[in-house]
Scaffold this motif. Structure first.
Motif, PDB file in Angstrom:
ATOM      1  N   SER A 163      21.174  -6.742  -6.039  1.00  0.00           N
ATOM      2  CA  SER A 163      21.023  -5.501  -5.243  1.00  0.00           C
ATOM      3  C   SER A 163      22.304  -4.904  -5.002  1.00  0.00           C
ATOM      4  O   SER A 163      22.513  -3.747  -4.976  1.00  0.00           O
ATOM      5  CB  SER A 163      20.070  -6.026  -4.018  1.00  0.00           C
ATOM      6  N   TYR A 179      22.780   3.489  -7.900  1.00  0.00           N
ATOM      7  CA  TYR A 179      21.820   4.155  -7.918  1.00  0.00           C
ATOM      8  C   TYR A 179      21.665   5.264  -6.814  1.00  0.00           C
ATOM      9  O   TYR A 179      21.028   6.355  -7.223  1.00  0.00           O
ATOM     10  CB  TYR A 179      20.687   2.835  -7.583  1.00  0.00           C
ATOM     11  N   PHE A 180      22.158   5.056  -5.815  1.00  0.00           N
ATOM     12  CA  PHE A 180      22.265   5.846  -4.704  1.00  0.00           C
ATOM     13  C   PHE A 180      23.052   7.133  -4.917  1.00  0.00           C
ATOM     14  O   PHE A 180      22.922   8.111  -4.738  1.00  0.00           O
ATOM     15  CB  PHE A 180      22.290   5.253  -3.285  1.00  0.00           C
ATOM     16  N   ILE A 181      24.182   6.581  -5.435  1.00  0.00           N
ATOM     17  CA  ILE A 181      25.239   7.698  -6.057  1.00  0.00           C
ATOM     18  C   ILE A 181      24.735   8.822  -6.942  1.00  0.00           C
ATOM     19  O   ILE A 181      24.724   9.975  -6.670  1.00  0.00           O
ATOM     20  CB  ILE A 181      26.439   7.151  -6.400  1.00  0.00           C
ATOM     21  N   LEU A 200      21.398   9.178  -7.404  1.00  0.00           N
ATOM     22  CA  LEU A 200      20.125   9.608  -6.625  1.00  0.00           C
ATOM     23  C   LEU A 200      20.323  10.789  -5.698  1.00  0.00           C
ATOM     24  O   LEU A 200      19.943  12.121  -5.764  1.00  0.00           O
ATOM     25  CB  LEU A 200      19.324   8.608  -5.904  1.00  0.00           C
ATOM     26  N   PHE A 201      21.428  10.679  -5.007  1.00  0.00           N
ATOM     27  CA  PHE A 201      21.998  11.569  -4.015  1.00  0.00           C
ATOM     28  C   PHE A 201      23.009  12.695  -4.730  1.00  0.00           C
ATOM     29  O   PHE A 201      23.040  13.793  -4.310  1.00  0.00           O
ATOM     30  CB  PHE A 201      22.424  11.023  -2.894  1.00  0.00           C
ATOM     31  N   ALA A 236      22.338  -1.086  -6.125  1.00  0.00           N
ATOM     32  CA  ALA A 236      22.129  -0.116  -5.346  1.00  0.00           C
ATOM     33  C   ALA A 236      23.283   0.927  -5.191  1.00  0.00           C
ATOM     34  O   ALA A 236      22.961   2.024  -5.232  1.00  0.00           O
ATOM     35  CB  ALA A 236      22.000  -0.793  -3.832  1.00  0.00           C
ATOM     36  N   PRO A 237      24.508   0.554  -5.261  1.00  0.00           N
ATOM     37  CA  PRO A 237      25.464   1.740  -4.994  1.00  0.00           C
ATOM     38  C   PRO A 237      25.325   2.777  -6.278  1.00  0.00           C
ATOM     39  O   PRO A 237      25.418   3.849  -5.846  1.00  0.00           O
ATOM     40  CB  PRO A 237      26.910   1.099  -4.860  1.00  0.00           C
TER      41      PRO A 237
END
Length: 143
Positions: free
Chosen positions: A47, A54-56, A58-59, A51-52
């Motif tokens: 995770s 993925y969110f970069i 995504l946003f 996660a980092p």
């Protein structure tokens, strides 16, 4: 190996296992997390690595087209790409020093590199499994 959570052999094995799977960095982190703490360590490590970015993505994706042609953004991406290539080359060098320990492993490594450079069409998992089979044949045992 500052904390001595893994031996060098365990680390090299973790990388080798990860290379035959999709998402090798996340798999390596999960494998090492599992070796150190168990299932919860695997989930936490995977995770934390997954996660980092993925969110970069995504946003950041909605804004990419707006900034993609910006010369400063292009220069930044080129710099990041060059740094990534250097980091990968450095990691490959370290892994090679720890893994190519005798003539058979050196021959397997050179043959694999040659095949990949000449063909560029063989999926890496197939190459890794074939090299593992050759290693078993040369060393005579799988355990």
């Amino acid at each position: 190996m500052k904390f001595h959570w893994l031996t060098e052999r365990q680390f090299v094995d973790a990388v080798a296992v990860a290379m035959i799977t999709p998402g090798p960095v996340v798999i390596t982190a999960a494998f090492i997390g599992y070796l150190v703490v168990g299932p919860l360590g695997a989930v936490a490590a995977a995770s934390a690595v997954f996660a980092p970015p993925y969110f970069i993505v995504l946003f950041g994706a909605p804004y990419y087209r707006r900034f993609a042609q910006n010369p400063q953004v292009k220069a930044f991406v080129q710099g990041v790409t060059a740094a990534a290539v250097g980091a990968i080359a450095g990691a490959a060098y370290i892994l090679a020093r720890r893994s190519l320990i005798d003539l058979p492993t050196v021959l397997i490594g050179v043959a694999t590199l040659t095949i990949l450079m000449l063909t560029k069409k063989i999926p890496e998992p197939i190459v890794i499994l074939a090299a593992g089979a050759v290693g078993i044949l040369l060393h005579g045992t799988a355990g």
